[in-house]
Scaffold this motif. Sequence first.
Motif, PDB file in Angstrom:
ATOM      1  N   ALA A  53       4.204  65.122  41.561  1.00 25.11           N
ATOM      2  CA  ALA A  53       4.552  64.894  40.157  1.00 25.11           C
ATOM      3  C   ALA A  53       5.721  63.930  39.996  1.00 25.11           C
ATOM      4  O   ALA A  53       5.799  63.203  39.006  1.00 25.11           O
ATOM      5  N   GLU A  54       6.651  63.906  40.960  1.00 25.60           N
ATOM      6  CA  GLU A  54       7.859  63.091  40.795  1.00 25.60           C
ATOM      7  C   GLU A  54       7.645  61.611  41.083  1.00 25.60           C
ATOM      8  O   GLU A  54       8.549  60.799  40.881  1.00 25.60           O
ATOM      9  N   LEU A  55       6.459  61.237  41.552  1.00 20.84           N
ATOM     10  CA  LEU A  55       6.203  59.825  41.859  1.00 20.84           C
ATOM     11  C   LEU A  55       6.106  59.014  40.571  1.00 20.84           C
ATOM     12  O   LEU A  55       5.339  59.351  39.677  1.00 20.84           O
ATOM     13  N   VAL A  56       6.882  57.944  40.483  1.00 19.79           N
ATOM     14  CA  VAL A  56       6.818  57.019  39.352  1.00 19.79           C
ATOM     15  C   VAL A  56       6.570  55.625  39.914  1.00 19.79           C
ATOM     16  O   VAL A  56       7.298  55.170  40.792  1.00 19.79           O
ATOM     17  N   THR A  57       5.534  54.961  39.419  1.00 26.86           N
ATOM     18  CA  THR A  57       5.172  53.649  39.954  1.00 26.86           C
ATOM     19  C   THR A  57       4.999  52.647  38.830  1.00 26.86           C
ATOM     20  O   THR A  57       4.749  53.030  37.682  1.00 26.86           O
ATOM     21  N   PRO A  58       5.112  51.358  39.126  1.00 24.25           N
ATOM     22  CA  PRO A  58       4.861  50.331  38.105  1.00 24.25           C
ATOM     23  C   PRO A  58       3.439  50.447  37.571  1.00 24.25           C
ATOM     24  O   PRO A  58       2.494  50.677  38.312  1.00 24.25           O
ATOM     25  N   GLY A  59       3.295  50.269  36.270  1.00 23.62           N
ATOM     26  CA  GLY A  59       1.970  50.285  35.679  1.00 23.62           C
ATOM     27  C   GLY A  59       1.474  51.662  35.298  1.00 23.62           C
ATOM     28  O   GLY A  59       0.436  51.787  34.650  1.00 23.62           O
ATOM     29  N   SER A 219       8.537  47.042  24.012  1.00 23.97           N
ATOM     30  CA  SER A 219       9.027  45.664  24.032  1.00 23.97           C
ATOM     31  C   SER A 219       9.206  45.121  25.440  1.00 23.97           C
ATOM     32  O   SER A 219       8.896  43.957  25.705  1.00 23.97           O
ATOM     33  N   LEU A 220       9.727  45.943  26.357  1.00 22.92           N
ATOM     34  CA  LEU A 220       9.998  45.485  27.712  1.00 22.92           C
ATOM     35  C   LEU A 220       8.949  45.958  28.715  1.00 22.92           C
ATOM     36  O   LEU A 220       9.032  45.645  29.896  1.00 22.92           O
ATOM     37  N   HIS A 221       7.950  46.719  28.228  1.00 23.57           N
ATOM     38  CA  HIS A 221       6.872  47.234  29.086  1.00 23.57           C
ATOM     39  C   HIS A 221       7.450  47.986  30.284  1.00 23.57           C
ATOM     40  O   HIS A 221       7.076  47.750  31.436  1.00 23.57           O
ATOM     41  N   LEU A 222       8.364  48.888  29.991  1.00 24.65           N
ATOM     42  CA  LEU A 222       9.015  49.650  31.054  1.00 24.65           C
ATOM     43  C   LEU A 222       8.072  50.705  31.612  1.00 24.65           C
ATOM     44  O   LEU A 222       7.250  51.275  30.900  1.00 24.65           O
ATOM     45  N   TRP A 223       8.189  50.960  32.892  1.00 25.28           N
ATOM     46  CA  TRP A 223       7.486  52.079  33.515  1.00 25.28           C
ATOM     47  C   TRP A 223       8.498  53.088  34.071  1.00 25.28           C
ATOM     48  O   TRP A 223       8.148  54.220  34.400  1.00 25.28           O
ATOM     49  N   GLN A 224       9.758  52.670  34.162  1.00 22.97           N
ATOM     50  CA  GLN A 224      10.784  53.577  34.658  1.00 22.97           C
ATOM     51  C   GLN A 224      11.120  54.632  33.597  1.00 22.97           C
ATOM     52  O   GLN A 224      10.989  54.385  32.401  1.00 22.97           O
ATOM     53  N   ARG A 225      11.555  55.798  34.059  1.00 25.17           N
ATOM     54  CA  ARG A 225      11.972  56.845  33.133  1.00 25.17           C
ATOM     55  C   ARG A 225      13.332  56.486  32.523  1.00 25.17           C
ATOM     56  O   ARG A 225      14.229  56.016  33.218  1.00 25.17           O
ATOM     57  N   ILE A 226      13.471  56.723  31.228  1.00 23.32           N
ATOM     58  CA  ILE A 226      14.756  56.537  30.548  1.00 23.32           C
ATOM     59  C   ILE A 226      15.208  57.919  30.091  1.00 23.32           C
ATOM     60  O   ILE A 226      14.571  58.528  29.232  1.00 23.32           O
TER      61      ILE A 226
END
Length: 677
Positions: A53-59, A219-226
């Motif tokens: 679950a903790e995996l975060v990837t681009p896209g 706007s920035l097409h972020l995939w990272q968690r904020i």
Amino acid sequence: REFSAEEDRTGGPGVVVLSHHFWQRSFRSDPGAIGRVVVLRGKPNVVVGVMPAELVTPGSADLWTPLQASTSGEGEDENYRVILRLRPGATWPQAIADVAALGQTALKEQRAEDPSVRLTVVPLQQGLTEELRTPLLVLWAAAGTVLLIGCVNIASMLLARAAGRAREMATRLAIGAGRGIVFRQLLAESLLLGVGGCLGGVLLGYWALRGVKLMAYDSLHLWQRIELDGRVLATAVLISLLASLVFGLLPALQISRTDIRMMLGESGRGTTERGNRWARRLLVIAEVALAVVLLVSAGLLLRTFSALRALRPGFDASHVITAQLSLQDARYAGSKQVNLLFNQSLDRIRALPGVAGAAVGLGLPYERQLRMGFKFTDGPEAQGQGGNTTSSYVTPDYFTVLRIPLVHGRALGESDGPKTQQVALVNEAFVRRYLPSGDPLGRHIKLAGVEREVVGVVGDIQQDTGGSAKYGPLAALPATFFPAAQVGDDMVQMVHTWFSPSWVVRTAGEPEAAALGIQRAVEAVDPQLPIAHFRTMTQVESSAMGQQRFQAVLLATLAIPALLLAALGVYSLIASAVVERTREIGIRLALGATRWQTMRAVALPGIVLALTGVIVGSALARVTVKSLQHLIWGVQATDPGTFVGVAVGLLLVATAASVFPTLRLAQINPATTLREE
């Protein structure tokens, strides 16, 4: 499990690894999902694993398939990111040298020793955030500037407060308190202010983060968690404490050095700020100058966004909704199957109530289109090198639905099929660039190996340039359009690897209301073909300017408190001067000075300080905006209108902040003032 080497080769077994979110959503967290078959791109694939679950990837991928790289088809291009892990003890220079040597051999075969292309290695975080780095650093700099202005403002107020408490501190020192004790007390008070500001800022940040998320992801097409996590909180606390110490240090030092004899001997008469008057004035100049830098930067980005909004779209975006579908599917490997899908789905969509027209196009206005090289095969231009154009296949009603005008010649029609003359339309930008003095009708161009006759000219539409420094973010690029029915099988497979066609529907009412009907119409033709997303053309236009809007709005949002803080600094300086010079002003009035003269004498220093800050800030801004050059379009980085507008606006605000405290002078009674003294 992961993929095996056998699966990661051309023609290998179809397997997939699911993301944790997709596994929960579509398989309800069933461990029995392993081994089940899912149909992907029209082919069966066996589920072999689920990621944590903790995996975060681009896209934000839902699932992964083996790359199966090859020298033909989809795998033959160069659009790959290669990820490597350094061996224990290896260094970055060593890795860069090894990869460069390896790449030299590979690129020699691929690009015939093109010196402009080379392989290198960068840290993973840098590689994944390269496009975000500059806009986020700009915002960090803006936020830091506001913080600095706020700290300078507080330092100025603490100096004013120190002047008012000088007699109190002199008394403390006289009855035995050491200077170290007084210094620590004042520094502790400054730290308390910092802690209070930190708590308030964290609460405000938590509330504001929701709005920033909505803007940033789109706007920035972020995939990272904020998120507001421990690191952010620790950073906020550290910055607050550091700022409190640094900017509380000067007032604490100033007051701890108070001359006891002189201060107690004055018996409270006269001004007590002789030692810090120039320090406060310099601080006011500094915060006004920093405010100018921020306001100019925000103004230029707002002018850029305004210039983009002012571009002529070239079509009518009202009452139009789009539906994007991926046709990278084994069932749609040929032109015949693709066009059958187009015709059947469009017939059903046109039959829906409230639908005024429907069409399909490979690309949409404001989006990045397929770029291809072409050559003229007749006329004097045939001897040249040709050029580049954006290309898109469309169904016949595409220009009618979007209301893109036909300028010259004829439109594409149902009669333009696979067995008729291959034709194309070009836009006005194409004619201006490649045929400025000739009639484009009847000319022939070779595009993707196919010779086509130009039968018409359509109006320009704005397109995404991919960040081209030459054209800006959006521009009317040279473009060609050809019938979807005349696209060959090879080209269908190639373009659908990288681009997804869009169904464009014009409605009589609100476009969003037609989404359900469009989805059902497509499902009736192919139940296994999912619609990626619906967007109105207004949303497409808004998304194209998302980054510019995000930067302009956030910088303007930060510039407003900077302006207010600068005005507050001027106000506090003049307000304290009014209080400290009450006796002097009473004497002037008693000797015959008018109230207007005294008000002018007190307010003028604040206006002069603001003017000095504007001059210094304008000089700093001319240097600073060079780092924003690549974010500014449609306006010069040294635009006189922006600089003059900021200077005049800030001077007006500073003048008001200087004059307002002097209104108290109108209520001063000279006799009462002198009697009190």
